[in-house]
Motif scaffolding. Structure first.
Motif, PDB file in Angstrom:
ATOM      1  N   UNK A  92       4.137  58.885 -31.731  1.00 25.20           N
ATOM      2  CA  UNK A  92       3.897  60.262 -31.616  1.00 25.20           C
ATOM      3  C   UNK A  92       4.862  61.367 -32.387  1.00 25.20           C
ATOM      4  N   UNK A  93       6.096  60.422 -32.531  1.00 27.52           N
ATOM      5  CA  UNK A  93       6.967  61.486 -32.913  1.00 27.52           C
ATOM      6  C   UNK A  93       7.287  61.374 -34.397  1.00 27.52           C
ATOM      7  N   UNK A  94       6.428  60.955 -35.297  1.00 26.18           N
ATOM      8  CA  UNK A  94       6.418  60.949 -36.868  1.00 26.18           C
ATOM      9  C   UNK A  94       7.845  60.415 -37.319  1.00 26.18           C
ATOM     10  N   UNK A  95       8.783  59.763 -36.845  1.00 25.90           N
ATOM     11  CA  UNK A  95      10.100  59.539 -37.053  1.00 25.90           C
ATOM     12  C   UNK A  95       9.945  58.772 -38.240  1.00 25.90           C
TER      13      UNK A  95
ATOM     14  N   UNK B 121      18.133  71.484 -39.553  1.00 25.76           N
ATOM     15  CA  UNK B 121      17.975  72.967 -39.381  1.00 25.76           C
ATOM     16  C   UNK B 121      17.714  73.141 -38.055  1.00 25.76           C
ATOM     17  N   UNK B 122      18.053  72.586 -37.109  1.00 21.98           N
ATOM     18  CA  UNK B 122      17.794  72.600 -35.640  1.00 21.98           C
ATOM     19  C   UNK B 122      16.484  72.914 -35.351  1.00 21.98           C
ATOM     20  N   UNK B 123      15.446  72.368 -36.016  1.00 19.52           N
ATOM     21  CA  UNK B 123      13.930  72.719 -35.856  1.00 19.52           C
ATOM     22  C   UNK B 123      13.230  71.799 -35.113  1.00 19.52           C
ATOM     23  N   UNK B 124      13.867  71.196 -34.273  1.00 16.22           N
ATOM     24  CA  UNK B 124      13.236  70.483 -33.074  1.00 16.22           C
ATOM     25  C   UNK B 124      12.310  69.402 -33.501  1.00 16.22           C
ATOM     26  N   UNK B 125      11.246  68.929 -32.568  1.00 16.94           N
ATOM     27  CA  UNK B 125      10.660  67.896 -32.771  1.00 16.94           C
ATOM     28  C   UNK B 125       9.425  67.893 -33.879  1.00 16.94           C
ATOM     29  N   UNK B 126       8.871  66.945 -34.281  1.00 18.86           N
ATOM     30  CA  UNK B 126       8.141  67.072 -35.466  1.00 18.86           C
ATOM     31  C   UNK B 126       6.595  66.765 -34.745  1.00 18.86           C
ATOM     32  N   UNK B 127       5.864  68.030 -34.915  1.00 16.29           N
ATOM     33  CA  UNK B 127       4.634  68.301 -34.226  1.00 16.29           C
ATOM     34  C   UNK B 127       3.291  67.969 -35.142  1.00 16.29           C
ATOM     35  N   UNK B 128       3.496  68.040 -36.544  1.00 15.15           N
ATOM     36  CA  UNK B 128       2.326  67.498 -37.350  1.00 15.15           C
ATOM     37  C   UNK B 128       3.042  66.779 -38.627  1.00 15.15           C
ATOM     38  N   UNK B 129       2.146  66.087 -39.255  1.00 15.50           N
ATOM     39  CA  UNK B 129       2.454  65.061 -40.299  1.00 15.50           C
ATOM     40  C   UNK B 129       1.364  64.883 -40.952  1.00 15.50           C
ATOM     41  N   UNK B 130       1.621  64.670 -42.361  1.00 16.18           N
ATOM     42  CA  UNK B 130       0.619  64.376 -43.357  1.00 16.18           C
ATOM     43  C   UNK B 130       1.267  63.452 -44.692  1.00 16.18           C
ATOM     44  N   UNK B 131       0.565  62.456 -45.073  1.00 17.30           N
ATOM     45  CA  UNK B 131       1.220  61.710 -46.260  1.00 17.30           C
ATOM     46  C   UNK B 131       0.619  62.295 -47.465  1.00 17.30           C
ATOM     47  N   UNK B 132       1.426  62.321 -48.576  1.00 19.47           N
ATOM     48  CA  UNK B 132       0.740  62.895 -49.866  1.00 19.47           C
ATOM     49  C   UNK B 132       0.340  61.726 -50.411  1.00 19.47           C
ATOM     50  N   UNK B 133      -0.826  61.989 -51.041  1.00 23.93           N
ATOM     51  CA  UNK B 133      -1.557  61.039 -52.006  1.00 23.93           C
ATOM     52  C   UNK B 133      -2.134  61.707 -53.194  1.00 23.93           C
ATOM     53  N   UNK B 134      -2.255  61.075 -54.156  1.00 25.87           N
ATOM     54  CA  UNK B 134      -2.665  61.785 -55.445  1.00 25.87           C
ATOM     55  C   UNK B 134      -4.110  62.132 -55.464  1.00 25.87           C
ATOM     56  N   UNK B 135      -4.307  63.295 -55.832  1.00 22.38           N
ATOM     57  CA  UNK B 135      -5.612  63.940 -55.679  1.00 22.38           C
ATOM     58  C   UNK B 135      -6.321  63.887 -57.195  1.00 22.38           C
TER      59      UNK B 135
END
Length: 177
Positions: free
Chosen positions: A86-89, A163-177
């Protein structure tokens, strides 16, 4: 007076000619590579996408989100191409191949992965676009990949490492397009 005006115009033309390469940074690259990351929340909801495109002199990052909380959010490219909820760490720290400190306002920064804040409206939508000079697709898509992470709060653009930006709320992995 006429000689001064001609001399000033000639000097200005030489200065602009010398800046020519910098003025073209960000221009689309012929046959430039692209990578796309679909952004998800911890519960798996699709909330948008991030695109990295090769441009003259660097990479152009664009982020388009929907269904996100209204407000200002830190947005960063992270070093590892995994997004385990859930935290995208698992995405690791900010992409920082040059070993700088965090933030565009930090005299010792920024990381290459430090993007401007993403502003999301009351309709849950937000967009961001920026060119990172010197960034490469090879660096972005290295052996362990990279991810785009959106944080819960605004990035103060200075405090190392995030930057004190807090928790990670969304994440996506880059893949070649």
């Amino acid at each position: 007076m006429r000689i001064l005006a001609v001399g000033t115009a000639a000097t200005l033309a030489l200065v602009l000619a010398g800046c020519n390469d910098k003025m073209h940074t960000g221009a689309p690259a012929a046959k430039g590579a692209r990578a796309v990351a679909t952004l998800h929340t911890a519960d798996g909801a699709d909330v948008g996408r991030a695109t990295a495109s090769e441009v003259a002199g660097g990479l152009r990052f664009t982020i388009d989100v929907k269904g996100m909380p209204a407000g200002t959010h830190g947005a960063h490219v992270h070093t590892t191409g995994t997004c385990t909820p859930p935290d995208f760490a698992s995405a690791g720290g900010h992409w920082n191949p040059t070993g700088m400190k965090h933030g565009s306002m930090n005299p010792q920064g920024p990381h290459e992965g430090d993007l401007p804040n993403l502003i999301v409206g009351t309709d849950g939508r937000g967009t961001l676009g920026i060119t990172i000079p010197g960034a490469t697709m090879a660096g972005l898509l290295d052996t362990d990949g990279s991810a785009l992470v959106v944080h819960e709060k605004a990035d103060d653009l200075m405090t190392d490492p995030s930057g004190n930006s807090g928790s990670r709320i969304a994440c996506g992995v880059f893949a070649p397009a």
